[in-house]
Motif scaffolding. Structure first.
Motif, mmCIF file in Angstrom:
data_model
loop_
_atom_site.group_PDB
_atom_site.id
_atom_site.type_symbol
_atom_site.label_atom_id
_atom_site.label_comp_id
_atom_site.label_asym_id
_atom_site.label_seq_id
_atom_site.Cartn_x
_atom_site.Cartn_y
_atom_site.Cartn_z
ATOM 1 N N ASN A 1 -7.511 -2.630 -3.600
ATOM 2 C CA ASN A 1 -8.877 -2.515 -3.123
ATOM 3 C C ASN A 1 -9.694 -3.759 -3.466
ATOM 4 O OD1 ASN A 1 -8.444 -0.007 -2.009
ATOM 5 N ND2 ASN A 1 -9.183 1.104 -3.792
ATOM 6 N N LYS A 2 -9.436 -4.317 -4.636
ATOM 7 C CA LYS A 2 -10.182 -5.486 -5.089
ATOM 8 C C LYS A 2 -9.897 -6.694 -4.189
ATOM 9 C CE LYS A 2 -10.833 -8.278 -9.228
ATOM 10 N NZ LYS A 2 -10.394 -8.459 -10.622
ATOM 11 N N TYR A 3 -8.635 -6.912 -3.861
ATOM 12 C CA TYR A 3 -8.273 -8.067 -3.042
ATOM 13 C C TYR A 3 -8.303 -7.768 -1.549
ATOM 14 C CZ TYR A 3 -7.201 -10.678 -7.188
ATOM 15 O OH TYR A 3 -7.316 -11.344 -8.382
ATOM 16 N N LYS B 1 0.829 -1.201 0.000
ATOM 17 C CA LYS B 1 0.000 0.000 0.000
ATOM 18 C C LYS B 1 0.864 1.252 0.000
ATOM 19 C CE LYS B 1 -4.370 -1.438 1.758
ATOM 20 N NZ LYS B 1 -5.507 -0.967 2.510
ATOM 21 N N ILE B 2 1.963 1.209 0.698
ATOM 22 C CA ILE B 2 2.878 2.355 0.709
ATOM 23 C C ILE B 2 3.569 2.491 -0.644
ATOM 24 C CG2 ILE B 2 4.998 3.272 1.723
ATOM 25 C CD1 ILE B 2 4.108 1.979 4.365
ATOM 26 N N PHE C 1 -2.884 3.942 -10.290
ATOM 27 C CA PHE C 1 -4.298 3.610 -10.264
ATOM 28 C C PHE C 1 -4.525 2.110 -10.394
ATOM 29 C CE2 PHE C 1 -4.684 8.135 -11.414
ATOM 30 C CZ PHE C 1 -5.494 8.515 -10.353
ATOM 31 N N PHE C 2 -3.698 1.425 -11.169
ATOM 32 C CA PHE C 2 -3.813 -0.023 -11.302
ATOM 33 C C PHE C 2 -3.546 -0.705 -9.961
ATOM 34 C CE2 PHE C 2 -1.895 -4.176 -12.129
ATOM 35 C CZ PHE C 2 -2.916 -4.768 -12.853
ATOM 36 N N ARG C 3 -2.484 -0.309 -9.290
ATOM 37 C CA ARG C 3 -2.155 -0.887 -7.982
ATOM 38 C C ARG C 3 -3.228 -0.597 -6.950
ATOM 39 N NH1 ARG C 3 1.910 -4.533 -6.757
ATOM 40 N NH2 ARG C 3 3.748 -4.020 -7.945
ATOM 41 N N ARG C 4 -3.747 0.625 -6.961
ATOM 42 C CA ARG C 4 -4.775 0.987 -5.995
ATOM 43 C C ARG C 4 -6.040 0.164 -6.205
ATOM 44 N NH1 ARG C 4 -7.060 6.993 -5.373
ATOM 45 N NH2 ARG C 4 -8.266 6.328 -7.159
ATOM 46 N N ARG C 5 -6.420 -0.006 -7.467
ATOM 47 C CA ARG C 5 -7.604 -0.818 -7.760
ATOM 48 C C ARG C 5 -7.361 -2.280 -7.394
ATOM 49 N NH1 ARG C 5 -10.262 -2.401 -13.394
ATOM 50 N NH2 ARG C 5 -12.222 -3.176 -12.560
ATOM 51 N N PHE C 6 -6.175 -2.779 -7.707
ATOM 52 C CA PHE C 6 -5.831 -4.157 -7.393
ATOM 53 C C PHE C 6 -5.850 -4.398 -5.887
ATOM 54 C CE2 PHE C 6 -2.693 -7.535 -6.627
ATOM 55 C CZ PHE C 6 -3.188 -8.518 -7.462
#
Length: 58
Positions: A54-56, A5-6, A47-52
């Motif tokens: 949040n999804k998991y 997350k960081i 944005f890809f990492r943030r969505r990933f």
């Protein structure tokens, strides 16, 4: 906060650096294409990492 997350915020720092680099290169009449592409890739990865995450995370 976990390491992943960081680490997603590091991409925003890289994007800011590459945008600054493109601005400096533009002032010196150099090519800015690569810097802008790397900045766009860094923003996309943020944005890809943030969505990933949040999804998991749910």
């Amino acid at each position: 906060m976990s390491f992943l997350k960081i680490f997603q915020y590091v991409y925003i720092i890289f994007a800011a650096f590459f945008i600054y680099d493109a601005f400096v290169k533009y002032q010196n009449n150099e090519s800015v294409t690569m810097s802008l592409l790397l900045a766009a890739a860094a923003v996309f990865m943020f944005f890809f990492r943030r969505r990933f995450n949040n999804k998991y995370g749910k």
